[in-house]
Enzyme design. Structure first.
Site, PDB file in Angstrom:
ATOM      1  N   SER A  61       0.795  -1.235   0.000  1.00 19.18           N
ATOM      2  CA  SER A  61       0.000   0.000   0.000  1.00 19.18           C
ATOM      3  C   SER A  61       0.819   1.273   0.000  1.00 19.18           C
ATOM      4  O   SER A  61       0.259   2.366  -0.135  1.00 19.18           O
ATOM      5  CB  SER A  61      -0.962   0.007   1.186  1.00 19.18           C
ATOM      6  OG  SER A  61      -1.971  -0.957   1.010  1.00 19.18           O
ATOM      7  N   ILE A  62       2.129   1.159   0.136  1.00 17.63           N
ATOM      8  CA  ILE A  62       2.967   2.339  -0.014  1.00 17.63           C
ATOM      9  C   ILE A  62       2.725   2.997  -1.381  1.00 17.63           C
ATOM     10  O   ILE A  62       2.863   4.203  -1.549  1.00 17.63           O
ATOM     11  CB  ILE A  62       4.453   1.943   0.169  1.00 17.63           C
ATOM     12  CG1 ILE A  62       5.324   3.146   0.543  1.00 17.63           C
ATOM     13  CG2 ILE A  62       4.994   1.233  -1.058  1.00 17.63           C
ATOM     14  CD1 ILE A  62       6.747   2.748   0.927  1.00 17.63           C
TER      15      ILE A  62
END
Length: 358
Positions: A61-62
């Site tokens: 999710s970065i």
């Protein structure tokens, strides 16, 4: 300012020597200038291939920060507004009471569509048209804009399709423009066929889970077959697909992207406060934790939301993080190939940067 590069390099080396980390990157910018670019350890323990500054890591999710940035750039150029209804650019999305959902709500996790369809498979999430159709048929969990809940996978497809429809261009082209603008072309990617040079993920040994269980709501958002693991992150179907709730990235590219939020080179200076001004908050309806969101970015440091309320960024499953502090003028990114449940490595490295520039 002390020699932040030397301090961070030594801390990164200590983490690798301790055996807690295999390979990692740390990059930081201060007032638009690079001050840290550290690569430590090995990207592939089977071959001994070292981590280089340009090595790409699949850090989940970065990558949402890049997806959000693509939407913000379309707002910045007048193609969209925060209050544009999603159905204006994507009419089919209006089905089942979603006609009033706005771009703002898509970005701040209040749109009410965090779940994947029942029985979803890896092949399904790798098929853009299937996921778009699933969002069109989704029924909101709550009245959009009245609650907040982390859209783990759906954030990427929702905002990605908004960007596609509004711009008339493919995500890869929009992302290509962004990575060229920051000077690191190709170092933030959604789908990639070039997997040989990626860092190899591994799962950290897990401590006893005790009473930890996944709730029904969590499993609706992220079914067991799609929980982030090293094996899923190495799946060639996943790596090749456009799944813009995550990305393969280098720390230096993400740090430069966040620096561009602060210096006006990625979005305009007038647009930047949208990232670090609270837009939604409350108990997360999916995960049950307290949450605070700007438009597309989590607010606060992963281990300290209250102590740094205007820090904005995105964490990745496995313990990576990238973001920026508008008060200090600092942007930082940390990537790792050992996936753990905590953010201790990020805390050590980001704190070292912030303390050195303070």
């Amino acid at each position: 300012m002390t020699d932040v590069q030397e301090i961070v390099a030594e801390k990164a080396a200590e983490l690798v020597r301790s055996g807690g980390e295999r390979g990692l990157q740390v990059a930081a910018y201060l007032d638009g200038r690079p001050v840290v670019d550290v690569a430590a350890g090995v990207a592939d323990p089977a071959t001994g291939r070292p981590v280089e500054p340009g090595t790409l890591f699949s850090n989940w999710s970065i990558g949402k920060g890049a997806t959000a940035t693509l939407v913000h750039r379309l707002v910045d150029d007048g193609t969209l507004t925060d209050d544009t209804r999603v159905a204006e650019v994507w009419p089919e999305f209006a089905a089942h009471g979603k006609d009033a959902v706005t771009v703002r709500q898509a970005l701040d996790h209040s749109a009410g569509v965090p779940s994947l369809p029942a029985g979803v498979t890896v092949d399904d999430v790798c098929d853009w048209s299937r996921m778009v159709a699933a969002l069109e048929q989704a029924e909101p969990w709550w009245e959009p804009g009245t609650a907040v809940g982390y859209h783990a996978y759906t954030f990427g497809f929702l905002n990605g399709e908004i960007a596609r429809r509004a711009s008339g261009r493919e995500l890869a082209d929009l992302l290509g423009d962004l990575t060229t603008a920051i000077g690191f072309p190709g170092e933030i990617r959604f789908g990639t066929a070039d997997t040989a040079a990626l860092a190899v993920l591994e799962d950290a040994p897990m401590p006893g889970t005790g009473d930890f269980t996944l709730s029904e709501d969590m499993l609706r958002a992220v079914p067991l077959a799609l929980l982030p693991t090293a094996a899923l992150g190495a799946d060639p179907r996943i790596l090749a697909a456009d799944i813009p709730a995550w990305a393969t990235v280098s720390a230096r590219a993400l740090a430069r992207m966040y620096a561009g939020w602060l210096d006006g080179t990625v979005v305009s200076r007038d647009r930047a406060p949208a990232a670090y001004t609270e837009s939604s908050s409350g108990t997360d309806r999916v995960y049950g934790n307290p949450s605070r969101w700007g438009l597309g970015f989590g607010l606060g440091l992963p281990w300290d939301q209250e102590g740094a309320p205007r820090v904005f960024g995105m964490a990745g499953a496995g313990g990576s993080w990238a973001g920026a502090d508008p008060d200090r003028g600092v942007a930082v990114a940390v990537t790792r190939n050992v996936m753990s449940r905590d953010f201790e490595t990020v805390r050590v490295l980001v704190t070292a940067v912030l303390d050195a520039v303070r």
